[in-house]
Design a protein around this motif. Sequence first.
Motif, mmCIF file in Angstrom:
data_model
loop_
_atom_site.group_PDB
_atom_site.id
_atom_site.type_symbol
_atom_site.label_atom_id
_atom_site.label_comp_id
_atom_site.label_asym_id
_atom_site.label_seq_id
_atom_site.Cartn_x
_atom_site.Cartn_y
_atom_site.Cartn_z
ATOM 1 N N UNK A 1 0.824 -1.213 0.000
ATOM 2 C CA UNK A 1 0.000 0.000 0.000
ATOM 3 C C UNK A 1 0.856 1.259 0.000
ATOM 4 N N UNK A 2 1.451 1.508 -1.145
ATOM 5 C CA UNK A 2 2.198 2.740 -1.375
ATOM 6 C C UNK A 2 1.418 3.537 -2.417
ATOM 7 N N UNK A 3 1.931 4.685 -2.788
ATOM 8 C CA UNK A 3 1.298 5.466 -3.856
ATOM 9 C C UNK A 3 2.257 5.554 -5.021
ATOM 10 N N UNK A 4 2.040 4.924 -6.131
ATOM 11 C CA UNK A 4 0.953 3.964 -6.375
ATOM 12 C C UNK A 4 1.242 2.630 -5.686
ATOM 13 N N UNK A 5 0.220 1.789 -5.630
ATOM 14 C CA UNK A 5 0.407 0.481 -5.002
ATOM 15 C C UNK A 5 1.420 -0.338 -5.784
ATOM 16 N N UNK A 6 1.957 -1.346 -5.106
ATOM 17 C CA UNK A 6 2.926 -2.233 -5.737
ATOM 18 C C UNK A 6 2.436 -3.674 -5.671
ATOM 19 N N UNK A 7 2.862 -4.433 -6.655
ATOM 20 C CA UNK A 7 2.625 -5.869 -6.695
ATOM 21 C C UNK A 7 3.976 -6.551 -6.610
ATOM 22 N N UNK B 1 9.606 -6.189 -7.380
ATOM 23 C CA UNK B 1 8.588 -5.203 -7.023
ATOM 24 C C UNK B 1 8.121 -4.494 -8.294
ATOM 25 N N UNK B 2 6.807 -4.470 -8.480
ATOM 26 C CA UNK B 2 6.204 -3.882 -9.672
ATOM 27 C C UNK B 2 5.224 -2.790 -9.244
ATOM 28 N N UNK B 3 5.434 -1.587 -9.727
ATOM 29 C CA UNK B 3 4.515 -0.491 -9.458
ATOM 30 C C UNK B 3 3.303 -0.637 -10.373
ATOM 31 N N UNK B 4 2.109 -0.396 -9.805
ATOM 32 C CA UNK B 4 0.868 -0.515 -10.569
ATOM 33 C C UNK B 4 0.155 0.839 -10.602
ATOM 34 N N UNK B 5 0.690 1.789 -11.379
ATOM 35 C CA UNK B 5 0.090 3.120 -11.430
ATOM 36 C C UNK B 5 -1.244 3.123 -12.179
ATOM 37 N N UNK B 6 -2.112 4.042 -11.803
ATOM 38 C CA UNK B 6 -3.446 4.101 -12.392
ATOM 39 C C UNK B 6 -3.452 4.432 -13.878
ATOM 40 N N UNK B 7 -2.559 5.286 -14.341
ATOM 41 C CA UNK B 7 -2.629 5.773 -15.720
ATOM 42 C C UNK B 7 -1.408 5.447 -16.573
ATOM 43 N N UNK B 8 -0.524 4.605 -16.070
ATOM 44 C CA UNK B 8 0.708 4.288 -16.787
ATOM 45 C C UNK B 8 0.922 2.778 -16.826
ATOM 46 N N UNK B 9 1.845 2.318 -17.685
ATOM 47 C CA UNK B 9 2.153 0.885 -17.721
ATOM 48 C C UNK B 9 2.766 0.420 -16.399
#
Length: 135
Positions: free
Chosen positions: A94-100, A118-126
């Motif tokens: 639970x970071x901004x953006x969340x990570x998987x 660690x993979x960032x899962x941003x709302x508007x980007x890949x």
Amino acid sequence: MKNAIVLFLLTLFLLSCSKREDRVVNCANYKTALLSFDSDLLVAEMDKLTEDLLPVPIESDELGHHQNLKTLVSKLNSSCSEVSAEIKCYACVKTLPTQSEIKVELDSLGTEVVRVIDISTPENDPLQTLGAHYL
């Protein structure tokens, strides 16, 4: 004029072919990056697979990256048979953006090595690779 059009189309064709080759993971670099925790090399290899994984939000996945994460793991497993990848968790950090996190296993001189990417899962980007760590 015809020659200019033919030359343009030929150039466009050749550039599109080389771009596809650039999107293939170099398995040796990928393994080296995982074993040595080389974030720059890992990001360079992973970016080849994530650059087109844009979010597609749906009712059951507001971030829109769950299917992208599955696709990424599938691409990793088909790109480098010497490394086994699986989803450890989706949008669980639970970071901004969340990570998987993606769990990977590989052999290093007869010893099984496990890493977590660690993979960032941003709302508007890949999807974006951040680095790797021990399990």
